[in-house]
Design a protein around this motif. Structure first.
Motif, PDB file in Angstrom:
ATOM      1  N   ALA A 122       0.482  23.243   0.914  1.00 30.60           N
ATOM      2  CA  ALA A 122       0.992  21.956   1.016  1.00 30.60           C
ATOM      3  C   ALA A 122      -0.336  21.125   1.245  1.00 30.60           C
ATOM      4  CB  ALA A 122       1.739  21.921   2.492  1.00 30.60           C
ATOM      5  N   ASP A 123      -1.486  21.614   1.749  1.00 30.36           N
ATOM      6  CA  ASP A 123      -2.504  20.864   1.848  1.00 30.36           C
ATOM      7  C   ASP A 123      -3.186  20.666   0.594  1.00 30.36           C
ATOM      8  OD1 ASP A 123      -1.940  20.888   4.798  1.00 30.36           O
ATOM      9  OD2 ASP A 123      -3.879  22.503   5.110  1.00 30.36           O
ATOM     10  N   TRP A 124      -3.221  21.533  -0.293  1.00 34.83           N
ATOM     11  CA  TRP A 124      -3.871  21.333  -1.687  1.00 34.83           C
ATOM     12  C   TRP A 124      -3.090  20.561  -2.464  1.00 34.83           C
ATOM     13  CZ3 TRP A 124      -1.044  22.957  -6.078  1.00 34.83           C
ATOM     14  CH2 TRP A 124      -1.691  22.773  -7.063  1.00 34.83           C
ATOM     15  N   ILE A 125      -1.684  20.676  -2.338  1.00 37.94           N
ATOM     16  CA  ILE A 125      -0.950  19.833  -3.100  1.00 37.94           C
ATOM     17  C   ILE A 125      -0.804  18.101  -2.769  1.00 37.94           C
ATOM     18  CG2 ILE A 125       1.545  19.433  -2.149  1.00 37.94           C
ATOM     19  CD1 ILE A 125       2.429  21.130  -4.836  1.00 37.94           C
ATOM     20  N   GLU A 126      -1.161  17.973  -1.631  1.00 34.39           N
ATOM     21  CA  GLU A 126      -1.364  16.635  -1.261  1.00 34.39           C
ATOM     22  C   GLU A 126      -2.500  15.755  -1.928  1.00 34.39           C
ATOM     23  OE1 GLU A 126       0.320  14.331   0.658  1.00 34.39           O
ATOM     24  OE2 GLU A 126       1.635  16.232   0.468  1.00 34.39           O
ATOM     25  N   HIS A 127      -3.308  16.636  -2.820  1.00 36.68           N
ATOM     26  CA  HIS A 127      -4.562  15.971  -3.645  1.00 36.68           C
ATOM     27  C   HIS A 127      -3.974  15.609  -4.732  1.00 36.68           C
ATOM     28  CE1 HIS A 127      -7.802  17.305  -0.765  1.00 36.68           C
ATOM     29  NE2 HIS A 127      -7.320  18.382  -0.737  1.00 36.68           N
ATOM     30  N   TYR A 128      -2.612  15.922  -5.055  1.00 41.90           N
ATOM     31  CA  TYR A 128      -2.087  15.765  -6.301  1.00 41.90           C
ATOM     32  C   TYR A 128      -0.977  14.507  -6.342  1.00 41.90           C
ATOM     33  CZ  TYR A 128      -4.811  19.291  -8.035  1.00 41.90           C
ATOM     34  OH  TYR A 128      -5.992  20.118  -8.544  1.00 41.90           O
ATOM     35  N   ARG A 129      -0.578  14.272  -4.992  1.00 43.48           N
ATOM     36  CA  ARG A 129       0.545  13.567  -4.821  1.00 43.48           C
ATOM     37  C   ARG A 129       0.411  12.124  -5.666  1.00 43.48           C
ATOM     38  NH1 ARG A 129       4.482  13.258  -1.617  1.00 43.48           N
ATOM     39  NH2 ARG A 129       4.118  15.137  -0.439  1.00 43.48           N
ATOM     40  N   ARG A 130      -0.654  11.417  -5.518  1.00 44.15           N
ATOM     41  CA  ARG A 130      -0.807  10.125  -6.405  1.00 44.15           C
ATOM     42  C   ARG A 130      -0.719  10.353  -7.615  1.00 44.15           C
ATOM     43  NH1 ARG A 130      -6.388   9.121  -7.921  1.00 44.15           N
ATOM     44  NH2 ARG A 130      -7.628  10.901  -7.441  1.00 44.15           N
ATOM     45  N   PHE A 131      -0.919  11.648  -8.231  1.00 43.52           N
ATOM     46  CA  PHE A 131      -0.905  11.603  -9.848  1.00 43.52           C
ATOM     47  C   PHE A 131       0.688  11.668 -10.278  1.00 43.52           C
ATOM     48  CE2 PHE A 131      -4.929  13.045  -9.005  1.00 43.52           C
ATOM     49  CZ  PHE A 131      -5.800  12.394  -9.668  1.00 43.52           C
ATOM     50  N   TRP A 132       1.565  12.502  -9.471  1.00 42.79           N
ATOM     51  CA  TRP A 132       3.040  12.631  -9.902  1.00 42.79           C
ATOM     52  C   TRP A 132       3.710  11.058  -9.491  1.00 42.79           C
ATOM     53  CZ3 TRP A 132       2.477  16.479  -6.006  1.00 42.79           C
ATOM     54  CH2 TRP A 132       3.148  16.134  -4.702  1.00 42.79           C
ATOM     55  N   GLU A 133       3.379  10.496  -8.217  1.00 43.44           N
ATOM     56  CA  GLU A 133       3.731   9.082  -7.978  1.00 43.44           C
ATOM     57  C   GLU A 133       3.333   8.199  -9.204  1.00 43.44           C
ATOM     58  OE1 GLU A 133       2.667   8.601  -3.957  1.00 43.44           O
ATOM     59  OE2 GLU A 133       4.412   9.670  -3.200  1.00 43.44           O
ATOM     60  N   ASP A 134       1.832   8.331  -9.534  1.00 40.20           N
ATOM     61  CA  ASP A 134       1.797   7.288 -10.651  1.00 40.20           C
ATOM     62  C   ASP A 134       2.390   7.396 -11.918  1.00 40.20           C
ATOM     63  OD1 ASP A 134      -0.329   6.356  -9.152  1.00 40.20           O
ATOM     64  OD2 ASP A 134      -1.952   7.031 -10.344  1.00 40.20           O
ATOM     65  N   SER A 135       2.773   8.807 -12.305  1.00 39.84           N
ATOM     66  CA  SER A 135       3.499   9.193 -13.550  1.00 39.84           C
ATOM     67  C   SER A 135       5.052   8.845 -13.343  1.00 39.84           C
ATOM     68  CB  SER A 135       3.215  10.585 -14.083  1.00 39.84           C
ATOM     69  OG  SER A 135       3.918  11.463 -13.302  1.00 39.84           O
ATOM     70  N   PHE A 136       5.456   8.947 -12.279  1.00 38.21           N
ATOM     71  CA  PHE A 136       6.881   8.425 -12.168  1.00 38.21           C
ATOM     72  C   PHE A 136       6.994   6.990 -11.915  1.00 38.21           C
ATOM     73  CE2 PHE A 136       7.506  12.922 -10.276  1.00 38.21           C
ATOM     74  CZ  PHE A 136       8.575  13.229 -11.252  1.00 38.21           C
ATOM     75  N   ASP A 137       6.008   6.313 -11.661  1.00 36.01           N
ATOM     76  CA  ASP A 137       5.899   4.703 -11.548  1.00 36.01           C
ATOM     77  C   ASP A 137       5.724   4.446 -12.943  1.00 36.01           C
ATOM     78  OD1 ASP A 137       6.007   4.500  -9.030  1.00 36.01           O
ATOM     79  OD2 ASP A 137       3.809   4.012  -8.586  1.00 36.01           O
ATOM     80  N   ARG A 138       4.980   5.062 -13.798  1.00 36.46           N
ATOM     81  CA  ARG A 138       4.874   4.725 -15.225  1.00 36.46           C
ATOM     82  C   ARG A 138       6.390   4.695 -16.098  1.00 36.46           C
ATOM     83  NH1 ARG A 138      -0.069   7.032 -15.249  1.00 36.46           N
ATOM     84  NH2 ARG A 138       0.737   9.125 -16.072  1.00 36.46           N
ATOM     85  N   LEU A 139       6.791   6.016 -15.804  1.00 37.95           N
ATOM     86  CA  LEU A 139       8.085   6.212 -16.394  1.00 37.95           C
ATOM     87  C   LEU A 139       9.060   5.084 -15.987  1.00 37.95           C
ATOM     88  CD1 LEU A 139       9.808   8.250 -18.042  1.00 37.95           C
ATOM     89  CD2 LEU A 139      10.553   9.383 -15.766  1.00 37.95           C
ATOM     90  N   ASP A 140       9.148   4.494 -14.602  1.00 40.29           N
ATOM     91  CA  ASP A 140      10.021   3.631 -14.101  1.00 40.29           C
ATOM     92  C   ASP A 140       9.686   2.302 -15.014  1.00 40.29           C
ATOM     93  OD1 ASP A 140      11.887   4.388 -12.333  1.00 40.29           O
ATOM     94  OD2 ASP A 140      10.795   3.199 -10.666  1.00 40.29           O
ATOM     95  N   ALA A 141       8.647   1.939 -15.055  1.00 39.11           N
ATOM     96  CA  ALA A 141       8.121   0.709 -15.740  1.00 39.11           C
ATOM     97  C   ALA A 141       8.742   0.826 -17.404  1.00 39.11           C
ATOM     98  CB  ALA A 141       6.731   0.607 -15.863  1.00 39.11           C
ATOM     99  N   TYR A 142       8.483   2.053 -17.842  1.00 39.20           N
ATOM    100  CA  TYR A 142       8.667   2.245 -19.268  1.00 39.20           C
ATOM    101  C   TYR A 142      10.284   2.087 -19.555  1.00 39.20           C
ATOM    102  CZ  TYR A 142       9.619   4.831 -23.527  1.00 39.20           C
ATOM    103  OH  TYR A 142      10.232   5.015 -24.807  1.00 39.20           O
ATOM    104  N   LEU A 143      11.012   2.723 -18.532  1.00 37.96           N
ATOM    105  CA  LEU A 143      12.649   2.746 -18.591  1.00 37.96           C
ATOM    106  C   LEU A 143      13.084   1.199 -18.288  1.00 37.96           C
ATOM    107  CD1 LEU A 143      13.754   5.966 -16.879  1.00 37.96           C
ATOM    108  CD2 LEU A 143      13.852   5.352 -19.195  1.00 37.96           C
ATOM    109  N   THR A 144      12.252   0.383 -17.412  1.00 40.97           N
ATOM    110  CA  THR A 144      12.690  -0.825 -17.204  1.00 40.97           C
ATOM    111  C   THR A 144      12.439  -1.852 -18.436  1.00 40.97           C
ATOM    112  OG1 THR A 144      12.058  -0.535 -14.974  1.00 40.97           O
ATOM    113  CG2 THR A 144      12.241  -2.932 -15.766  1.00 40.97           C
ATOM    114  N   ALA A 145      11.237  -1.624 -19.165  1.00 40.76           N
ATOM    115  CA  ALA A 145      10.908  -2.356 -20.193  1.00 40.76           C
ATOM    116  C   ALA A 145      12.011  -1.786 -21.343  1.00 40.76           C
ATOM    117  CB  ALA A 145       9.485  -2.060 -20.784  1.00 40.76           C
TER     118      ALA A 145
END
Lengths: 120, 120
Positions: A82-105
């Motif tokens: 769980a501690d290790w995976i926290e370093h990667y959180r912003r990356f999957w959050e970023d990619s879901f944000d990008r997907l969201d933006a793409y779908l909205t567009a």
């Protein structure tokens, strides 16, 4: 790469669907090998093998009673995961944000396209 | 056990210290195979093999340029790991609480013991 040795050992122990199901079962309390084997439709020796892997990785502990050696969950190594995976959180959050933006567009584009079509 | 198939595949891809180090390197931006091989003191074919495993697990994506196929992190599957691990949080928190309680009890016992000794 020594820093990742322990973590990769934990991942190796988790790299099996039966072992993940065994851990899930142990969240509702300790169980004997026989009890663990029942729902999984797996032979006793096969379950014993899986338990050995989990025990070596420190993910379960086993009682000392000779006849009934109950297994219980030891989630300590999962804290490191769980501690290790926290370093990667912003990356999957970023990619879901990008997907969201793409779908909205895409939706906006489709709406415009639909309007144009209706006008024709 | 089908529900754990995808998750156990992700864990299998993470079950290697070099692959974990590659993912860590990719958090600071995309990189070519040559760039990835350099700090790890691993041969190019060995790195390529690791990258294939990570790519198959959806943990990295690779550019289409024939010469320079940069790798970039794709943290999507790690979100599933993070969601899964949340079910276990209370177990490691419980076990650390128990350890805490044990150490506090031990200290109190030692203090009392020390006091008795001094009295003698």
């Amino acid at each position: 790469m020594v820093e990742y040795d322990h973590l990769s050992n934990t991942f190796a122990a988790l790299a099996d669907p039966t072992r993940l199901a065994i851990l899930a079962r142990l969240t509702s309390g300790e169980a004997s090998v026989t009890e663990l084997a029942k729902p999984f439709n797996v032979s006793l020796p096969a379950v014993s093998k899986h338990l050995k892997v989990l025990e070596r990785a420190g993910l379960i502990a086993r009682g000392r009673e000779a006849q009934w050696r109950p297994c219980r969950l030891d989630a300590g190594p999962l804290k490191d995961v769980a501690d290790w995976i926290e370093h990667y959180r912003r990356f999957w959050e970023d990619s879901f944000d990008r997907l969201d933006a793409y779908l909205t567009a895409l939706k906006t584009k489709e709406k415009r396209h639909g309007r144009k079509r209706r006008k024709k």
